[in-house]
Write a protein that holds these residues in place. Structure first.
Motif, short mmCIF file in Angstrom:
data_model
loop_
_atom_site.label_atom_id
_atom_site.label_comp_id
_atom_site.label_asym_id
_atom_site.label_seq_id
_atom_site.Cartn_x
_atom_site.Cartn_y
_atom_site.Cartn_z
N ILE A 182 0.83 -1.20 0.00
CA ILE A 182 0.00 0.00 0.00
C ILE A 182 0.87 1.26 0.00
CG2 ILE A 182 -1.62 1.35 1.39
CD1 ILE A 182 -2.93 -1.28 2.19
N GLY A 183 1.97 1.23 0.76
CA GLY A 183 2.91 2.36 0.76
C GLY A 183 3.50 2.58 -0.63
N TYR A 184 3.89 1.49 -1.28
CA TYR A 184 4.44 1.58 -2.63
C TYR A 184 3.41 2.15 -3.60
CZ TYR A 184 6.11 -0.05 -7.21
OH TYR A 184 6.50 -0.11 -8.52
N ILE A 185 2.19 1.63 -3.53
CA ILE A 185 1.13 2.09 -4.43
C ILE A 185 0.83 3.57 -4.20
CG2 ILE A 185 -1.33 1.87 -4.95
CD1 ILE A 185 -1.04 -1.14 -4.47
N GLY A 186 0.76 3.96 -2.91
CA GLY A 186 0.43 5.35 -2.59
C GLY A 186 1.43 6.33 -3.15
N VAL A 187 2.72 6.00 -3.02
CA VAL A 187 3.78 6.93 -3.43
C VAL A 187 4.09 6.83 -4.92
CG1 VAL A 187 6.20 7.58 -3.08
CG2 VAL A 187 4.79 6.93 -1.12
N LEU A 188 4.19 5.60 -5.44
CA LEU A 188 4.70 5.40 -6.80
C LEU A 188 3.63 5.09 -7.85
CD1 LEU A 188 7.99 3.44 -6.04
CD2 LEU A 188 7.72 5.85 -6.60
N VAL A 234 -0.28 6.06 -7.11
CA VAL A 234 -1.37 7.03 -6.95
C VAL A 234 -0.90 8.46 -7.24
CG1 VAL A 234 -3.01 8.06 -5.33
CG2 VAL A 234 -2.66 5.58 -5.34
N LEU A 235 0.22 8.87 -6.67
CA LEU A 235 0.70 10.25 -6.88
C LEU A 235 1.01 10.53 -8.36
CD1 LEU A 235 2.97 10.92 -3.75
CD2 LEU A 235 0.64 11.73 -4.21
N PRO A 236 1.75 9.64 -9.07
CA PRO A 236 1.93 9.87 -10.50
C PRO A 236 0.61 9.85 -11.27
CG PRO A 236 3.54 8.28 -9.71
CD PRO A 236 2.55 8.50 -8.59
N TYR A 237 -0.33 9.05 -10.80
CA TYR A 237 -1.63 8.97 -11.48
C TYR A 237 -2.40 10.28 -11.34
CZ TYR A 237 -5.49 6.48 -13.64
OH TYR A 237 -6.46 6.05 -14.52
N LEU A 238 -2.32 10.90 -10.18
CA LEU A 238 -2.96 12.21 -10.00
C LEU A 238 -2.32 13.25 -10.92
CD1 LEU A 238 -3.31 12.24 -6.10
CD2 LEU A 238 -5.14 11.87 -7.78
N PHE A 239 -1.00 13.20 -11.05
CA PHE A 239 -0.29 14.10 -11.97
C PHE A 239 -0.74 13.85 -13.41
CE2 PHE A 239 3.54 14.85 -14.69
CZ PHE A 239 3.58 16.23 -14.57
N TYR A 240 -0.91 12.57 -13.76
CA TYR A 240 -1.39 12.19 -15.09
C TYR A 240 -2.79 12.77 -15.35
CZ TYR A 240 -4.40 9.08 -17.86
OH TYR A 240 -5.36 8.58 -18.70
N LEU A 241 -3.68 12.71 -14.35
CA LEU A 241 -5.04 13.23 -14.51
C LEU A 241 -5.03 14.74 -14.78
CD1 LEU A 241 -6.98 11.31 -11.70
CD2 LEU A 241 -7.12 10.93 -14.16
N VAL A 242 -4.17 15.46 -14.06
CA VAL A 242 -4.08 16.91 -14.25
C VAL A 242 -3.58 17.23 -15.67
CG1 VAL A 242 -2.91 19.01 -13.49
CG2 VAL A 242 -3.74 17.37 -11.80
N LYS A 243 -2.53 16.53 -16.10
CA LYS A 243 -1.97 16.76 -17.44
C LYS A 243 -3.00 16.40 -18.52
CE LYS A 243 1.83 17.57 -18.40
NZ LYS A 243 2.51 18.85 -18.75
N LEU A 244 -3.75 15.33 -18.30
CA LEU A 244 -4.74 14.90 -19.28
C LEU A 244 -5.87 15.92 -19.40
CD1 LEU A 244 -5.85 12.76 -21.22
CD2 LEU A 244 -6.84 11.58 -19.24
#
Length: 298
Positions: free
Chosen positions: A245-251, A253-263
């Motif tokens: 869960i720690g790995y998913i949260g940092v590596l 979920v966070l990049p995915y949120l950045f991806y959503l903003v860029k998209l």
């Protein structure tokens, strides 16, 4: 076209790495009595590779027929026989593998994959949205097939404790496979947005060519929330897997949120190329979560 070839090569590499990690990092060290012996596992890979190679060959044949002026496939008749021979060998190998685990009918999955590839290349790739769904299913099918043929047979044991552990691993593996399919599905839509101008030039229909990039970017952003919800629900269900869960949260979920903003703000070909690369990175990080899962379960 070179860009497309590089992207296809990367997806092939992702498939290879994923099925290797599933087998040798996650399944084999944690589970006794897997469905496939090493020999049968590698024959499984060969069968899948031959079917996909046959699909690539058929695609070249179809393109040559659609664009007679281009030099894509020189001898169409010979290529057709080669395509049929490759698929026949692949199905024969899959039948042998399925028989080895006393599940002869499993070879039907390989037969179905070859049939879906044929229908996709000859007919379905021109159907809006449906072609995106089918293409992403084809890419992710080796993951589901491996779980079904390698892990599911090992559930047939009498020890309830071991069976419960295997059931947990099966559920998590299927959730990862489903997430991979959704990510590939969204990636195909992002690629349509990236190559919208090229599709317009060759009069190919996609959601991007019909509604434009601005609407397409917003729509794809909303669609991209679905994998995020799946990731968050996975974390909520498996709270005991703290390392994962720690790995998913940092590596992830966070990049995915950045991806959503860029998209959401994507407008140009260059924007969607960058967005696609971010999504590719997220897919790779999702694949390597299999390694983290192993250490957490161990």
């Amino acid at each position: 076209m070179n860009v497309l070839k590089k992207d296809q090569a990367q997806m092939m590499l992702q498939i290879i790495v994923t099925v290797l990690l599933f087998r040798f990092v996650l399944f084999e060290p944690l589970i006794d009595g897997l469905g496939l012996l090493k020999l049968h596992y590698f024959l499984f890979l060969i069968s899948i590779a031959l079917i996909i190679y046959g699909g690539i060959l058929l695609y070249k044949i179809v393109l040559q027929e659609e664009f007679p002026g281009k030099n894509i496939q020189q001898n169409i008749e010979k290529a057709y026989y080669k395509y049929l021979g490759i698929n026949a060998i692949a199905i024969a190998i899959s039948f042998f593998v399925a028989s080895a685990i006393d599940k002869t009918y499993y070879f039907g999955f390989f037969l179905g994959l070859a049939a879906v590839l044929y229908l996709y290349i000859t007919q379905w790739r021109k159907i809006l949205v449906f072609d995106n769904i089918v293409y992403s299913l084809i890419i992710s099918s080796p993951f589901f097939l491996l779980v079904v043929m390698d892990l599911m047979p090992s559930l047939q044991v009498t020890d309830e404790t071991i069976n419960a552990e295997k059931q947990q691993l099966l559920n998590i593996s299927l959730q990862i496979c489903t997430l991979m399919w959704l990510l590939y599905f969204i990636k195909t839509i992002v690629i349509d947005l990236e190559f919208m101008e090229l599709d317009i030039k060759y009069k190919r229909k996609s959601l991007a060519t019909i509604h434009g990039r601005e609407i397409g970017a917003k729509r794809t952003t909303f669609l991209s929330v679905i994998p995020l919800l799946l990731i968050l629900s996975f974390c909520f269900i498996h709270l005991n897997l703290s390392l994962l869960i720690g790995y998913i949260g940092v590596l992830v979920v966070l990049p995915y949120l950045f991806y959503l903003v860029k998209l959401w703000n994507g407008k140009t070909t260059n924007d969607f190329n960058k967005i696609k690369n971010i999504l590719n990175t997220i897919i790779w990080l999702t694949i390597f979560s299999i390694v983290v899962l192993f250490f957490n379960l161990k």
